[in-house]
Write a protein that holds these residues in place. Structure first.
Motif, PDB file in Angstrom:
ATOM      1  N   TYR A   1      -8.176   5.588  -7.291  1.00  0.00           N
ATOM      2  CA  TYR A   1      -9.378   5.062  -6.655  1.00  0.00           C
ATOM      3  C   TYR A   1     -10.339   4.498  -7.706  1.00  0.00           C
ATOM      4  O   TYR A   1     -10.249   4.796  -8.892  1.00  0.00           O
ATOM      5  N   GLY A   2     -11.277   3.693  -7.239  1.00  0.00           N
ATOM      6  CA  GLY A   2     -12.323   3.155  -8.101  1.00  0.00           C
ATOM      7  C   GLY A   2     -13.682   3.367  -7.460  1.00  0.00           C
ATOM      8  O   GLY A   2     -13.817   3.325  -6.231  1.00  0.00           O
TER       9      GLY A   2
ATOM     10  N   ASN B   1      -9.512  -3.435  -4.679  1.00  0.00           N
ATOM     11  CA  ASN B   1      -9.422  -2.178  -3.941  1.00  0.00           C
ATOM     12  C   ASN B   1      -9.783  -2.407  -2.487  1.00  0.00           C
ATOM     13  O   ASN B   1     -10.391  -3.415  -2.131  1.00  0.00           O
ATOM     14  N   SER B   2      -9.437  -1.457  -1.673  1.00  0.00           N
ATOM     15  CA  SER B   2      -9.814  -1.453  -0.264  1.00  0.00           C
ATOM     16  C   SER B   2     -10.560  -0.157   0.016  1.00  0.00           C
ATOM     17  O   SER B   2      -9.970   0.922   0.005  1.00  0.00           O
TER      18      SER B   2
ATOM     19  N   PHE C   1     -11.378  -3.924 -10.599  1.00  0.00           N
ATOM     20  CA  PHE C   1     -10.126  -3.498  -9.994  1.00  0.00           C
ATOM     21  C   PHE C   1     -10.133  -3.854  -8.501  1.00  0.00           C
ATOM     22  O   PHE C   1     -11.056  -3.462  -7.788  1.00  0.00           O
TER      23      PHE C   1
ATOM     24  N   TYR D   1      -5.522  -5.492 -11.549  1.00  0.00           N
ATOM     25  CA  TYR D   1      -6.780  -6.020 -12.072  1.00  0.00           C
ATOM     26  C   TYR D   1      -6.999  -7.432 -11.556  1.00  0.00           C
ATOM     27  O   TYR D   1      -6.073  -8.242 -11.516  1.00  0.00           O
TER      28      TYR D   1
ATOM     29  N   ARG E   1     -15.409  -0.653  -9.135  1.00  0.00           N
ATOM     30  CA  ARG E   1     -14.970  -0.956  -7.773  1.00  0.00           C
ATOM     31  C   ARG E   1     -15.669  -2.203  -7.212  1.00  0.00           C
ATOM     32  O   ARG E   1     -15.025  -3.081  -6.641  1.00  0.00           O
TER      33      ARG E   1
ATOM     34  N   GLY F   1     -12.374   1.389  -1.971  1.00  0.00           N
ATOM     35  CA  GLY F   1     -12.275   2.217  -3.169  1.00  0.00           C
ATOM     36  C   GLY F   1     -10.859   2.574  -3.556  1.00  0.00           C
ATOM     37  O   GLY F   1     -10.615   3.001  -4.681  1.00  0.00           O
ATOM     38  N   ARG F   2      -9.888   2.377  -2.648  1.00  0.00           N
ATOM     39  CA  ARG F   2      -8.501   2.719  -2.958  1.00  0.00           C
ATOM     40  C   ARG F   2      -7.845   1.560  -3.702  1.00  0.00           C
ATOM     41  O   ARG F   2      -7.762   0.439  -3.195  1.00  0.00           O
ATOM     42  N   ILE F   3      -7.387   1.833  -4.914  1.00  0.00           N
ATOM     43  CA  ILE F   3      -6.723   0.814  -5.736  1.00  0.00           C
ATOM     44  C   ILE F   3      -5.217   0.861  -5.525  1.00  0.00           C
ATOM     45  O   ILE F   3      -4.562  -0.173  -5.386  1.00  0.00           O
ATOM     46  N   ALA F   4      -4.668   2.036  -5.519  1.00  0.00           N
ATOM     47  CA  ALA F   4      -3.229   2.263  -5.324  1.00  0.00           C
ATOM     48  C   ALA F   4      -3.065   3.702  -4.833  1.00  0.00           C
ATOM     49  O   ALA F   4      -4.044   4.415  -4.627  1.00  0.00           O
TER      50      ALA F   4
ATOM     51  N   VAL G   1     -15.357   7.606  -1.402  1.00  0.00           N
ATOM     52  CA  VAL G   1     -14.051   7.843  -2.016  1.00  0.00           C
ATOM     53  C   VAL G   1     -13.657   9.314  -1.876  1.00  0.00           C
ATOM     54  O   VAL G   1     -12.491   9.632  -1.609  1.00  0.00           O
TER      55      VAL G   1
END
Length: 437
Positions: A342-343, A332-333, A330, A323, A348, A335-338, A365
């Motif tokens: 995704y966010g 993100n890159s 969140f 966060y 996002r 939309g990818r958070i981990a 995403v």
């Protein structure tokens, strides 16, 4: 078969589910989870009740919700009923579409006084959000201040200025309709730190103010730049500024008892009052070369027993999810958070863009997920919906499926005031009762 969970049933969540169904076809199983028993998020609780044409997009989301392989599960609380870690165990990918439902604080002295409310709370109050059904904003005084120069500020000002007859055809909730009908507010000040060329108000929403039955929008001609400067603006903003010029030229209409005052170059410094909001202390500003607002040292007071802050929103943090405190969303890159998390939407990007902006977000995403799990590849060995259902049963959670949301919808339509589409239920227990749960 691939299993996906989407957390949040607003526009971003439904556009993502739609994109996943298009990418995977019958090989996708998608669960859309929401903590409330009702779907549509921002469409139900954020879009102004007198903007029914915008709310019509929910018909598209209904089509997604009834697509084979897609389930809506309301009344499921992330954190209490299921954790992110558990969802990642059950599903191939988890998409956070939780929006940005929390108000940003003003961060000035007095912003915690009674009578000061955030726009998420105020809009939620008149739109029937269960979290804000008991807000009871002070509408008895003669003056209100709305802080912000975006469309949400316009919505708040317009709702405060309307007569009861002007709400025919809307789905404003009964408690707000009755309170606004008895409101004593006659002056609504829109406070913005910068000038007319820096507003984030769209032409349609600004133009509506010119047709209010009991209120006149007022703009000081001295606040407007030379007319020739408008040529450099992008078309939408140029049209918005044209409305402001029309308001300035028209001046007050003495047959209308209410005023919406555009107070540009006005930076709130503090909110004062004897135990409650009574006035906003404002500093006059000017534009610096970089377009920022600089204080001039000149201050004045704006009377207001109701102060609505419309300066933006933030996404609440979720345990187990990275966060960004500063950005309120969140990190993100694309939309990818981990890994496999995704966010989309405001969770996002932050609270920017229109409802339609969420569609390309969701499809981007979905493409990233399809690249990770090719639609024609091997089936998942994760339990998906079956695993979640077993867990929720053990924890005593009773999800509300889409067919039971339709029972709520039918009850609301049946209870509607004459000329209105529905009368929303505003208590979770009433929503659950209407759903048969």
């Amino acid at each position: 078969m691939r299993h996906f969970a989407v957390i949040g049933s607003g526009p971003a969540g439904f556009y993502t589910a739609e994109a996943l169904t298009k990418a995977y076809g019958e090989r996708a199983r998608i669960d859309i989870l929401d903590r409330l028993p009702v779907p549509y998020g921002l469409i139900r609780f954020g879009v102004a009740p007198d903007h029914q044409s915008i709310k019509a997009v929910s018909k598209r989301y209904e089509k997604v919700a009834t697509t084979p392989g897609v389930r809506f599960l309301g009344n499921v609380h992330l954190g209490a009923d299921v954790s992110i870690e558990e969802l990642l165990h059950y599903y191939d990918a988890v998409v956070l579409a939780t929006g940005a439902p929390h108000d940003r604080r003003l961060g000035i002295p007095g912003d915690d006084l009674p009578g000061v409310v955030g726009s998420a709370a105020f809009v939620g109050w008149y739109n029937g959000h269960p979290d804000f059904a008991d807000l009871d904003p002070p509408l008895h005084g003669p003056a209100a201040a709305v802080i912000g120069n975006g469309n949400v500020a316009l919505d708040v000002a317009r709702i405060l200025a309307k007569t009861p007859d002007e709400f025919v055809g809307s789905d404003i909730v009964g408690h707000a309709f009755e309170a606004l009908a008895g409101s004593g507010i006659r002056s609504i000040s829109l406070l913005g730190r910068r000038g007319p060329h820096q507003i984030a108000m769209t032409p349609k929403e600004l133009g509506e103010l010119g047709y209010l039955r009991a209120a006149t929008p007022l703009v000081d001609l001295a606040d407007l730049p030379p007319a020739e400067a408008d040529a450099a603006l992008e078309p939408g903003l140029r049209k918005s500024v044209a409305h402001l010029r029309d308001f300035a030229r028209a001046g007050p209409d003495e047959t209308k008892p209410k005023r919406i005052l555009f107070d540009f170059f006005a930076k709130p410094l503090a909110i004062e009052g004897d135990g409650k909001a009574e006035r906003v202390i404002v500093e006059r500003t000017r534009l610096a070369e970089d377009g920022s607002a600089q204080g001039t040292g000149e201050t004045y007071a704006v009377d207001a027993s109701l102060v609505v802050s419309c300066i933006g929103y933030q996404t609440p943090a979720i345990p187990g999810v990275p966060y960004d405190e500063k950005l309120g969303r969140f990190p993100n890159s694309g939309g990818r958070i981990a890994e496999r998390l995704y966010g989309v939407g405001w969770a996002r990007r932050g609270p920017t863009g229109t409802i339609g902006t969420n569609r390309p977000d969701g499809f981007e995403v979905a493409e990233a997920i399809a690249a990770l799990f090719p639609p024609e590849g091997e089936s998942s060995d994760r339990p998906g919906s079956a695993g979640l259902d077993r867990l929720l049963a053990v924890r005593g959670c009773d999800p509300v499926p889409f067919e039971d949301w339709r029972k709520i919808e039918a009850a609301e339509v049946a209870a509607a005031r004459a000329g209105n589409p529905r009368e929303k239920l505003v208590r979770v227990e009433d929503l659950l009762r209407a759903s048969g749960h």
